[in-house]
Design a protein around this motif. Structure first.
Motif, mmCIF file in Angstrom:
data_model
loop_
_atom_site.group_PDB
_atom_site.id
_atom_site.type_symbol
_atom_site.label_atom_id
_atom_site.label_comp_id
_atom_site.label_asym_id
_atom_site.label_seq_id
_atom_site.Cartn_x
_atom_site.Cartn_y
_atom_site.Cartn_z
ATOM 1 N N VAL A 1 0.841 -1.195 0.000
ATOM 2 C CA VAL A 1 0.000 0.000 0.000
ATOM 3 C C VAL A 1 0.879 1.250 0.000
ATOM 4 N N MET A 2 1.927 1.229 0.797
ATOM 5 C CA MET A 2 2.835 2.370 0.901
ATOM 6 C C MET A 2 3.584 2.614 -0.408
ATOM 7 N N GLN A 3 4.070 1.550 -1.005
ATOM 8 C CA GLN A 3 4.980 1.694 -2.137
ATOM 9 C C GLN A 3 4.301 1.618 -3.503
ATOM 10 N N SER A 4 3.134 1.004 -3.579
ATOM 11 C CA SER A 4 2.538 0.745 -4.893
ATOM 12 C C SER A 4 1.134 1.304 -5.044
ATOM 13 N N SER A 5 0.713 2.169 -4.139
ATOM 14 C CA SER A 5 -0.584 2.818 -4.259
ATOM 15 C C SER A 5 -0.438 4.278 -3.850
ATOM 16 N N PRO A 6 -1.422 5.120 -4.204
ATOM 17 C CA PRO A 6 -1.359 6.521 -3.781
ATOM 18 C C PRO A 6 -1.942 6.738 -2.387
ATOM 19 N N HIS A 7 -2.275 5.638 -1.686
ATOM 20 C CA HIS A 7 -2.998 5.736 -0.426
ATOM 21 C C HIS A 7 -2.121 5.362 0.769
ATOM 22 N N VAL A 8 -2.662 5.591 1.954
ATOM 23 C CA VAL A 8 -1.999 5.173 3.191
ATOM 24 C C VAL A 8 -2.691 3.965 3.793
ATOM 25 N N MET A 9 -4.019 3.913 3.784
ATOM 26 C CA MET A 9 -4.737 2.796 4.399
ATOM 27 C C MET A 9 -5.804 2.242 3.476
ATOM 28 N N LEU A 10 -5.853 0.908 3.386
ATOM 29 C CA LEU A 10 -6.917 0.192 2.695
ATOM 30 C C LEU A 10 -7.542 -0.785 3.676
ATOM 31 N N ILE A 11 -8.851 -1.045 3.508
ATOM 32 C CA ILE A 11 -9.537 -1.925 4.448
ATOM 33 C C ILE A 11 -10.346 -2.998 3.717
ATOM 34 N N GLY A 12 -10.583 -4.114 4.416
ATOM 35 C CA GLY A 12 -11.524 -5.134 3.998
ATOM 36 C C GLY A 12 -11.334 -5.667 2.598
ATOM 37 N N PRO A 13 -12.457 -5.915 1.896
ATOM 38 C CA PRO A 13 -12.385 -6.516 0.556
ATOM 39 C C PRO A 13 -11.543 -5.718 -0.427
ATOM 40 N N GLY A 14 -11.558 -4.404 -0.314
ATOM 41 C CA GLY A 14 -10.738 -3.593 -1.211
ATOM 42 C C GLY A 14 -9.258 -3.843 -1.013
ATOM 43 N N ALA A 15 -8.861 -3.986 0.236
ATOM 44 C CA ALA A 15 -7.462 -4.294 0.524
ATOM 45 C C ALA A 15 -7.086 -5.662 -0.025
ATOM 46 N N GLU A 16 -8.000 -6.631 0.092
ATOM 47 C CA GLU A 16 -7.739 -7.977 -0.433
ATOM 48 C C GLU A 16 -7.630 -7.951 -1.964
#
Length: 346
Positions: free
Chosen positions: A134-149
């Motif tokens: 999430v830190m290195q390959s997305s523009p976000h800081v936190m992802l949760i639940g099904p979206g994170a999966e």
């Protein structure tokens, strides 16, 4: 020799000695704080936990000895702990009231304040690796639940059946807690199997189980990583402090790196990890004094319990906890491995 010249020479010698004494790298880890008394652990359990902490510390130390980054080191140490069923993270995580394992994790590096976190994941084998993605390959800081999966699958991270996280010790802890709350016990996860002997040694330290690591590398960069299964019988999608940047995890080269463990709601309210760093950076406190100020005074004052580990860019290592025990270890360049369990351990 004139007095002024002598003073300059003496100051140079002192600075050189201080530089020689400072380790080139350092690492500390924790495996959770809570009710960890000498009479609560069998000799076999204590031995298992001390050996597990030593393995995880060595996993991170190998990276640092080879000149690797503090971020790689804390990830390596936490992966080792996530894979070990003794700890409330990854395999061995506690269960929600619905009989599921919902996993949280976070990483942060102090050089540029980049951070990544996930919450409520159920299939990613190593949540700490997902937090780093999430830190290195997305523009976000936190992802949760099904979206994170879904993001984990897009990055090719190993996925497991939820039964992988099942351990009978954690299930029995769920049954006890649900009985205490007069709530129904759900069916076991499909495919759940009884543990091997190693997993059966897991100790129920209460509701404070978390794992984490902090490190500084030879470049002076600090990093922190924290991972947890949360609290036994948690409901309604509860998330604690571990994946919240500033609460359970924080790293800044201007001060230190911190990973926390304890009753997360209190750590969130105090932003414990960031507060330790702020006391070092802005108040000039030593690392140990800052950790003690937050844990022994501020956290205790509002009724919170748990602890922190911390490391500075200069290689200082500190820990502080207000519970009866905390699984912990430290190792540094030129310094031996230290493993502690109880309050009166080194």
């Amino acid at each position: 020799m004139k007095l002024g010249t002598w003073l300059l020479v003496a100051a140079g010698v002192l600075m050189a000695n201080a530089a020689e004494a400072a380790p080139k790298w350092a690492l500390a880890i924790h495996g959770g704080a809570g009710v960890i008394d000498r009479n609560a652990l069998s000799p076999e359990q204590e031995k298992a936990y001390r050996e597990a902490m030593a393995r995880a510390a060595e996993a991170g130390a190998r990276v640092l000895r080879a000149g690797g980054s503090s971020l790689d080191a804390v990830e390596a140490a936490v992966v080792e702990l996530e894979d070990d069923p003794l700890f409330n993270a990854g395999r061995g995580a506690v269960f929600t009231a619905e009989g599921k394992n919902e996993l949280d994790a976070a990483v942060m590096e102090g050089r540029d304040l980049k951070a990544g976190a996930v919450a409520g994941v159920t299939r990613t084998r190593n949540p700490i690796r997902l937090a780093r993605e999430v830190m290195q390959s997305s523009p976000h800081v936190m992802l949760i639940g099904p979206g994170a999966e879904e993001f984990a699958r897009s990055r090719g991270l190993p996925e497991v059946d939820p039964a992988y996280f099942y351990t009978s010790q954690r299930w029995r802890a769920l049954e006890r807690e649900l009985a205490r709350q007069n709530l129904p016990v759900p069916a076991k996860p499909p495919g759940a199997r009884d543990d091997d002997r190693a997993a059966a040694l897991a100790h129920d330290e209460g509701k404070r189980g978390t794992v984490g690591a902090v490190a500084v590398d030879i470049r002076g960069d600090v990093a922190a990583a924290t991972s947890t299964g949360g609290t036994t019988a948690k409901r309604w999608g509860r998330v604690g402090d571990a994946p919240i940047i500033g609460a359970g995890t924080y790293a800044d080269n201007a001060s230190c790196a911190v990973s926390a463990t304890g009753t997360g709601e209190y750590f969130i309210r105090l932003t414990v990890a960031r507060e330790v760093c702020a006391l070092v950076e802005h108040n000039g406190l030593s690392l140990q004094a800052a950790a003690d100020e937050v844990i022994q005074r501020k956290l205790t004052k509002i009724g919170g319990d748990g602890g922190v580990i911390a490391v500075s860019p200069a290689g200082e290592v500190a820990w502080s906890f207000n519970t009866s025990g905390m699984y912990r270890a430290s190792i540094a360049d030129g310094r031996p491995l230290v493993v502690g369990v109880y309050k009166d351990d080194p």
